[in-house]
Write an enzyme that holds these catalytic residues in place. Structure first.
Site, PDB file in Angstrom:
ATOM      1  N   CYS A 263       0.755  -1.183  -0.050  1.00 37.39           N
ATOM      2  CA  CYS A 263       0.059  -0.021   0.043  1.00 37.39           C
ATOM      3  C   CYS A 263       0.789   1.141   0.132  1.00 37.39           C
ATOM      4  O   CYS A 263       1.716   1.355   1.060  1.00 37.39           O
ATOM      5  CB  CYS A 263      -0.661  -0.202   1.317  1.00 37.39           C
ATOM      6  SG  CYS A 263      -1.875   1.547   1.425  1.00 37.39           S
ATOM      7  N   CYS A 265       0.931   4.446   0.816  1.00 34.21           N
ATOM      8  CA  CYS A 265       0.740   5.548   1.553  1.00 34.21           C
ATOM      9  C   CYS A 265       1.962   6.426   1.666  1.00 34.21           C
ATOM     10  O   CYS A 265       1.999   7.574   1.571  1.00 34.21           O
ATOM     11  CB  CYS A 265       0.143   5.284   2.890  1.00 34.21           C
ATOM     12  SG  CYS A 265      -1.464   4.402   2.650  1.00 34.21           S
ATOM     13  N   ASP A 307      19.246  40.117 -15.345  1.00 35.27           N
ATOM     14  CA  ASP A 307      19.068  41.605 -15.737  1.00 35.27           C
ATOM     15  C   ASP A 307      19.958  42.365 -15.070  1.00 35.27           C
ATOM     16  O   ASP A 307      20.599  42.005 -14.081  1.00 35.27           O
ATOM     17  CB  ASP A 307      17.663  41.849 -15.717  1.00 35.27           C
ATOM     18  CG  ASP A 307      17.207  43.273 -15.807  1.00 35.27           C
ATOM     19  OD1 ASP A 307      17.827  43.636 -17.114  1.00 35.27           O
ATOM     20  OD2 ASP A 307      16.723  43.944 -15.441  1.00 35.27           O
ATOM     21  N   THR A 309      19.544  46.510 -14.687  1.00 35.50           N
ATOM     22  CA  THR A 309      18.716  47.514 -13.669  1.00 35.50           C
ATOM     23  C   THR A 309      17.769  46.770 -13.026  1.00 35.50           C
ATOM     24  O   THR A 309      16.585  46.353 -13.209  1.00 35.50           O
ATOM     25  CB  THR A 309      18.129  48.517 -14.642  1.00 35.50           C
ATOM     26  OG1 THR A 309      19.428  48.818 -15.587  1.00 35.50           O
ATOM     27  CG2 THR A 309      17.860  49.610 -14.246  1.00 35.50           C
ATOM     28  N   ASP A 503      13.482  41.875 -13.395  1.00 33.43           N
ATOM     29  CA  ASP A 503      12.422  42.663 -12.584  1.00 33.43           C
ATOM     30  C   ASP A 503      11.317  43.510 -13.387  1.00 33.43           C
ATOM     31  O   ASP A 503      10.559  44.098 -12.805  1.00 33.43           O
ATOM     32  CB  ASP A 503      12.998  43.464 -11.692  1.00 33.43           C
ATOM     33  CG  ASP A 503      13.839  44.820 -12.202  1.00 33.43           C
ATOM     34  OD1 ASP A 503      14.361  44.621 -13.157  1.00 33.43           O
ATOM     35  OD2 ASP A 503      13.641  45.657 -11.685  1.00 33.43           O
ATOM     36  N   ASP A 589       3.616  -0.193   7.344  1.00 34.44           N
ATOM     37  CA  ASP A 589       3.134   0.757   6.470  1.00 34.44           C
ATOM     38  C   ASP A 589       2.710   1.850   7.338  1.00 34.44           C
ATOM     39  O   ASP A 589       3.288   3.209   6.767  1.00 34.44           O
ATOM     40  CB  ASP A 589       1.845   0.044   5.705  1.00 34.44           C
ATOM     41  CG  ASP A 589       1.231   1.339   4.863  1.00 34.44           C
ATOM     42  OD1 ASP A 589       1.663   1.619   4.032  1.00 34.44           O
ATOM     43  OD2 ASP A 589       0.208   2.016   5.601  1.00 34.44           O
TER      44      ASP A 589
END
Length: 608
Positions: A263, A265, A307, A309, A503, A589
């Site tokens: 199982c 889970c 970038d 600036t 930005d 489990d």
């Protein structure tokens, strides 16, 4: 609402279970069914089209298996974690779509069309190539065009990223969405509304978002093999041995135990629990990440494109040098600030800030000279403060002044001269300063083997100077949005996994094209929404922090999967050998689920 409802339901079921112990199991079962119903329905539809082992199928097996293990609370928790992940992915998709709408709002809805010397207001979308439009001071430019009359400073930061407004006169090109400064311009339209600069940016963003495939979740990939393998092994154990020894009861019991051991889970929780914890830890320290697929991809980044600036720099000019020729330094600064006192130009604000508390002189007949500078009379003397080129039109500067101008310009600085009765009194140099942590941040990335690149619309001199100071590997300047996007694609073509940091609106296409787009906090809404992640506090050093968080998270997920599968492997062997039965399988489990959850929660302290 469903996710919130399931979360509240879990808390309510736990509280009521303390008061009515006999009802606790049924309360958790009811909560689980409410959350599981739409997931199970999707799993059923996927089965109908041949997707037998999708993440929805795995989720349904996990929840139902937990119920048969008499662990209703565990089943409800599994459903809740899955719904949280779905919610984050849906939110990211909606934000991406809204970024395109925000771009369209940059172009004004109306324009002042010039016909036979008269102006009238018309929809900007109706402008055709060859029309002439008038743009007043402070207005946004409604079209791509060429200046046919007038001179003015233009704020092009939304398109080029240039931090300082540039002068545009007759014959110069201007872009839709930019802001006119201090002069009236008449433009001839060069592109229809459907093909102007902003429209092209919108198309670039849309195409990048549509063509970029999402990162497939690890558990979904693994489930294609894990789930059918468990079912096959359980069926083989239950059906084949009895054909030899006839012990159907014993082998069917072992087969059922194998199904319980298998199982998934803990396996299902392993990924969303770790990702949810990391997203929370990142958000607490200003690292905003739009979903688990982004977090997973960040670990593979091999190149970062910045970038300039507003990203590597603070985004506003500052006075760096004041040199005197015909007056002392303080007088040069005071007189320049006096002339700029009534201006809102970014350079004027920088000069006023540098003057500080100095007592400004009274200026008579002060006025702006569009695109060139300001002039006025102080104590009977005519003063002019403006660009070096504009000053040279009034009086050719002496050789020593030209040498200083060239030296400072080579350092990427903007130079303004102060003239008194056409004689040079001094000069002021300004530059957009790097962020305080930029040098250390770039060095940190380079130590990790990550290539650093600068992509900027700013002028080459300023970009090269900043790049050299910060130790950037590759500097590319004078780029338009499409150029930045092309540069990102070129880096990807070399096999690099690229993160783009920016930005501005001009960064949006490149942010959307990069493997990971990261927006600086304080940037435009469009950049924040087009990006996959955001640095809320605008720290360049947080780029490396994002990569670290991703790597810790993926290591945690690997640990969780090892725990989940390791315990199952041990009990698989002991069950087949007859050493353990159903109850140890259930404990295995449940124990794996607890361990996986506890390990994932360690990530909550990652940002502290």
């Amino acid at each position: 609402m469903q996710t919130i409802g399931v979360g509240v339901g879990i808390v309510a079921a736990y509280a009521l279970g303390r008061v009515f112990p006999g009802a606790e199991r049924w309360l958790f079962l009811a909560v689980m069914l409410v959350g599981l119903a739409p997931i199970a329905l999707r799993a059923f539809r996927l089965v109908q089209v041949g997707e037998l082992f999708s993440i929805e199928s795995l989720m349904t097996i996990a929840a139902v298996g937990a119920v048969f293990l008499n662990a209703g609370e565990e089943a409800a928790a599994v459903v809740f974690f899955f719904l949280v992940g779905e919610l984050l992915e849906g939110l990211a998709a909606r934000r991406a779509r809204s970024s395109i709408k925000a771009l369209a709002g940059l172009v004004p809805e109306t324009a002042r069309l010039v016909v036979d010397g008269a102006t009238r207001e018309v929809p900007a979308s109706s402008l055709a190539v060859g029309n002439e439009v008038q743009v007043r001071p402070g207005d946004r430019v409604p079209c791509d065009g060429v200046v046919v009359a007038g001179t003015s400073s233009i704020d092009e930061s939304v398109v080029t990223g240039e931090s300082v407004p540039v002068t545009r006169g007759e014959g110069a090109s201007v872009y839709a969405g930019t802001i006119n400064g201090d002069g009236v311009l008449t433009l001839r339209v060069t592109a229809p509304a459907a093909d102007n600069t902003i429209a092209r940016i919108i198309r670039l963003v849309s195409e990048a978002q549509e063509t970029r495939a999402p990162v497939e979740r690890f558990v979904n990939r693994f489930a294609r093999y894990y789930t059918p393998a468990v079912v096959a092994v359980a069926a083989a154990i239950a059906l084949l041995p009895p054909l030899l020894d006839g012990d159907w009861r014993g082998w069917v019991y072992k087969g059922l135990a194998i199904l319980l051991i298998g199982c998934p889970c803990a396996l299902v929780i392993s990924t969303p629990a770790a990702i949810a914890a990391s997203l929370a830890a990142g958000a607490r320290t200003g690292l905003l990440i739009k979903g688990g697929s982004v977090l997973e991809r960040l670990r593979d980044v091999t190149a970062v494109a910045f970038d300039k600036t507003g990203t590597l720099t603070e985004g506003m000019p500052r006075v760096t040098d004041v040199e005197s020729f015909g007056a002392d330094r303080d007088t040069v600064l005071r007189l320049s600030a006096s002339l700029e006192a009534s201006s809102s130009h970014p350079l004027a604000k920088a000069v006023l800030a540098a003057a500080g508390g100095a007592t400004l002189s009274l200026v008579e007949d002060g006025k702006a000279v569009p695109g060139k500078g300001v002039t006025g009379r102080v104590d009977g003397r005519i003063l002019f403060f403006g660009s070096a080129d504009a000053a040279a039109e009034r009086r050719q500067p002496p050789a020593e002044v030209l040498v200083a101008v060239e030296r400072l310009a080579a350092e990427g600085k903007t130079i303004c001269l102060l003239l008194g009765d056409d004689a040079v009194l001094g000069l002021i140099a300004l530059r957009d300063a790097p962020r305080p942590d930029a040098v250390a941040a770039v060095a940190d990335l380079r130590r990790r083997g990550i290539v650093t690149v600068m992509l900027t619309g700013d002028n080459p001199r300023a970009a090269t100077t900043v790049g050299r100071e910060l130790g950037i590997d590759d500097v590319r300047a004078g780029l338009l949005p499409a150029d930045k996007q092309a540069a990102i694609k070129a880096l990807q073509g070399k096999g690099l996994v690229v993160a783009k940091i920016g930005d501005g609106i001009n960064d949006a296409p490149a942010l959307a094209t990069a493997d990971i787009g990261i927006a600086m906090g304080g940037g435009t809404d469009v950049a924040l929404e087009a990006a996959d992640a955001a640095l809320l506090y605008g720290r360049v050093g947080d780029v490396a922090a994002l990569v670290d968080l991703s790597r810790r998270t993926m290591a945690n997920i690997r640990q969780n999967i090892t725990i989940a599968l390791g315990l199952k492997a041990v009990f698989l062997v002991t069950t087949v050998l007859g050493i353990t039965g159903l109850w140890p399988a259930i404990l295995a489990d449940t124990g794996a689920t607890v361990l996986v959850t506890a390990n994932a929660l360690r990530l909550l302290g990652a940002g502290r």
